[in-house]
Design a protein around this motif. Structure first.
Motif, PDB file in Angstrom:
ATOM      1  N   GLY A 383      27.526  -9.495  -4.985  1.00  0.00           N
ATOM      2  CA  GLY A 383      26.400  -9.524  -4.544  1.00  0.00           C
ATOM      3  C   GLY A 383      25.494  -9.312  -4.472  1.00  0.00           C
ATOM      4  N   VAL A 384      24.870  -9.936  -6.193  1.00  0.00           N
ATOM      5  CA  VAL A 384      23.267 -10.838  -6.366  1.00  0.00           C
ATOM      6  C   VAL A 384      23.667 -11.727  -6.292  1.00  0.00           C
ATOM      7  CG1 VAL A 384      22.014 -10.766  -8.319  1.00  0.00           C
ATOM      8  CG2 VAL A 384      22.736  -8.078  -7.577  1.00  0.00           C
ATOM      9  N   MET A 385      24.640 -12.622  -6.736  1.00  0.00           N
ATOM     10  CA  MET A 385      24.727 -13.969  -7.411  1.00  0.00           C
ATOM     11  C   MET A 385      24.623 -14.723  -5.576  1.00  0.00           C
ATOM     12  SD  MET A 385      27.956 -16.401  -7.745  1.00  0.00           S
ATOM     13  CE  MET A 385      27.698 -18.314  -7.845  1.00  0.00           C
ATOM     14  N   SER A 386      25.436 -14.124  -4.380  1.00  0.00           N
ATOM     15  CA  SER A 386      25.531 -14.567  -3.347  1.00  0.00           C
ATOM     16  C   SER A 386      23.534 -14.585  -2.752  1.00  0.00           C
ATOM     17  CB  SER A 386      25.935 -13.188  -1.879  1.00  0.00           C
ATOM     18  OG  SER A 386      25.825 -13.347  -1.179  1.00  0.00           O
ATOM     19  N   GLY A 387      23.125 -12.879  -3.256  1.00  0.00           N
ATOM     20  CA  GLY A 387      21.712 -13.337  -1.929  1.00  0.00           C
ATOM     21  C   GLY A 387      20.633 -13.847  -3.091  1.00  0.00           C
TER      22      GLY A 387
END
Length: 585
Positions: A383-387
């Motif tokens: 999730g954080v990498m995607s963002g």
């Protein structure tokens, strides 16, 4: 040259691209293995005498020393500029026709090996992507390939690097397409696939299972946990936003210190203090994430003040939250103060801690819940990498591949999509592209602006207009009219400053009246141009001025000095040539 001629006769362009792509993939894979092995060897040497059950004061020394050594290497050996590596690649594709200097094939590896080896809170992925991309670009330049093929080979190098360092060929391909090559056609996938597989083969042969990060899923996905995953997606998007904003703020702050070694000393000391209080932030942080995935919180807190309190619930939650807050500062201080590395690993680390903290909070609020800490840690990484990277597909497939299966594919898609949607509401661009787009150095999805950005204003300045002094007479201007092929006459003083312009239409009726030739002075006839253009100005801005003023010619002024004129027709001709060239390539 003889080889190039032979190649053109005997090997088609498509087949040659496949051959070169495989070589680039192998070379990028070898570079990734070399970098990973070197960094882990340096880390082992520095940490072999540390007592993990006690507070280690060497954490104050190592990061600052690493940053100072990196600056010395940059200044005296590789002689390049600091900054985010992948941002440099994107700028090269946009502004320098995908030409990357040869030194970047080695410089980022050397600098990041020192920075990360000494505990800098950044990752190896961006430096190795820069290395692979530089290898691809220089192969393209060596074989005299055109812009589109050079760009494709840059993507091949990036894919081979990611594939090798994570043993994840699909994620390598998607990263190259989603982050590096935003306009690649489906037909161009094959060279990138071959490069990615070649990079993975090198990693498997030389490292086996010893990749940068891997974990086997132990808990299956439960559909009943879907509401929790949706909430984690929102939390991950907000964490991504925090990461980007804090990173830019901290880098801007540390860059206000002009002296490189002074900046390194202050930034290195601040970084060392953060790592001293929170040792899990040391280096890339993958070992710390593996400790959380295995449920070993005690090991996660090794070497810190909280080691002997690691089994207390409130201590775990408080420290994990503080680490999330501190991680972006540590990453920005490492890069901003002169270190070399990327935000790829920090985003994964922050996501893992966010996912693990999320499960702890849920378990405190709802003691009866039985959500999997390891699953939410992995999905939080996604999730954080995607963002942060604005790369939802890369995040999904990377976590899927490094976990050895697709058991979490549904929650990975849910969290990645929601996180990306959440951050897109606040930040339209990724951490790699934000500054470039704001400065006009990167234009995405706008063919007109892309072609305009390729035009160099300095090359189309027209200097054949005859100038006249403001104190000259109409008669002198008439003499110039006889010689000139243009109908505009810039009025320039002895300091080469433009005071106005006179057009042929302004004097057409009076130029044949002999009694006025010696009486009328040019400064009484001249008019002010509707706008001025700077030679450093972006072409989009120039075209906006033409549109607003409805003029066909505008003067070019540099630091108050007259240089010449730029015409709309000259720009249109240059635009047409660039467009034809791009279409052919």
């Amino acid at each position: 040259m003889r080889f190039l001629v032979w190649r053109l006769k005997h090997i088609s362009d498509n087949n040659f691209l496949l051959i070169v792509a495989s070589v680039i993939g192998l070379t990028a894979g070898l570079a990734a293995v070399t970098l990973k092995t070197t960094v882990h060897y340096v880390q082992h040497l520095l940490q072999q005498n540390l007592d993990l059950t006690k507070i280690n004061y060497l954490y104050i020394v190592y990061p600052a020393v690493g940053i100072i050594l990196t600056i010395m290497v940059r200044q005296f050996i590789v002689k390049d500029t600091p900054g985010h590596g992948i941002t440099r690649i994107l700028r090269a594709i946009s502004k320098t026709s995908s030409r990357i200097r040869k030194r970047y094939m080695m410089s980022n590896m050397l600098k990041s090996a020192i920075t990360v080896g000494f505990g800098g809170s950044v990752g190896l992925e961006a430096p190795i992507v820069v290395t692979g991309s530089a290898i691809g670009s220089n192969f393209g330049q060596f074989f005299h390939l055109d812009y589109k093929k050079r760009t494709l080979l840059i993507g091949c190098g990036a894919a081979g690097a990611i594939s090798a360092i994570f043993n994840s060929p699909i994620a390598g391909v998607i990263f190259a397409i989603e982050v590096i090559l935003t306009e690649v056609k489906i037909s161009k996938f094959i060279p990138i696939l071959i490069a990615s597989v070649s990079g993975q083969l090198v990693s498997i042969i030389l490292l086996g299972e010893d990749v940068l990060f891997s974990f086997k899923i132990v808990d299956s996905f439960s559909a009943n946990d879907t509401p929790y995953y949706i909430l984690l997606g929102i939390v991950s998007g907000l964490a991504s936003l925090y990461f980007i904003r804090v990173t830019y703020f901290t880098e801007d702050l540390i860059h206000k210190i002009q002296q490189p070694y002074g900046r390194a000393a202050i930034g290195g000391l601040a970084l060392a203090l953060i790592i001293f209080v929170f040792p899990p932030i040391y280096g890339e942080g993958y070992e710390s994430i593996l400790s959380l995935l295995k449920g070993n919180e005690v090991k996660f807190f090794s070497g810190s003040f909280f080691y002997h309190m690691a089994e207390q619930q409130w201590v775990i939650v408080s420290v994990l939250f503080a680490i999330i807050l501190a991680k972006p500062f540590a990453t920005a201080l490492t890069i901003g103060s002169g270190g070399s590395g990327g935000v790829f690993a920090p985003s994964l680390f922050m996501g893992g801690v966010t996912g693990f903290l999320f499960t702890r909070v849920v378990q405190i609020i709802l003691p009866s819940s039985s959500i999997s800490a390891s699953n939410f840690t992995l999905v939080g990484m996604c999730g954080v990498m995607s963002g942060v990277l604005h790369a939802p597909l890369t995040a999904i497939f990377l976590i899927a591949e490094i976990t050895g299966g697709y058991m979490l594919f549904v929650p990975l898609m849910i969290v990645s999509a929601i996180s990306f949607t959440t951050i897109s509401y606040f930040e339209k661009h990724s951490i790699y592209t934000k500054n470039l787009i704001e400065k006009g150095d990167l234009i995405q999805y706008d063919r007109d602006r892309i072609v305009l950005s390729l035009i160099d204003l300095k090359k189309i300045i027209e200097k054949d207009l005859l100038t006249i002094h403001p104190d000259a007479t109409l008669g002198e201007l008439v003499d110039l009219v006889k010689k000139s092929k243009r109908n505009i006459f810039p009025v320039v003083n002895e300091k080469n400053e433009l005071e106005g312009i006179v057009t042929l239409d302004d004097i057409r009726e009076m130029m044949f009246e002999s009694d006025k030739r010696d009486k009328l002075i040019i400064k009484t006839l001249m008019s002010k141009p509707p706008a001025f253009v700077s030679p450093q100005e972006k072409m989009q801005s120039v075209m906006n001025k033409f549109e607003l003023t409805q003029a066909w010619n505008l003067p070019v002024i540099d630091n108050g000095k007259y240089l010449g004129f730029v015409s709309k027709s000259r720009i249109f001709n240059a635009y047409r040539k660039k467009l034809i060239r791009q279409t052919k390539e």
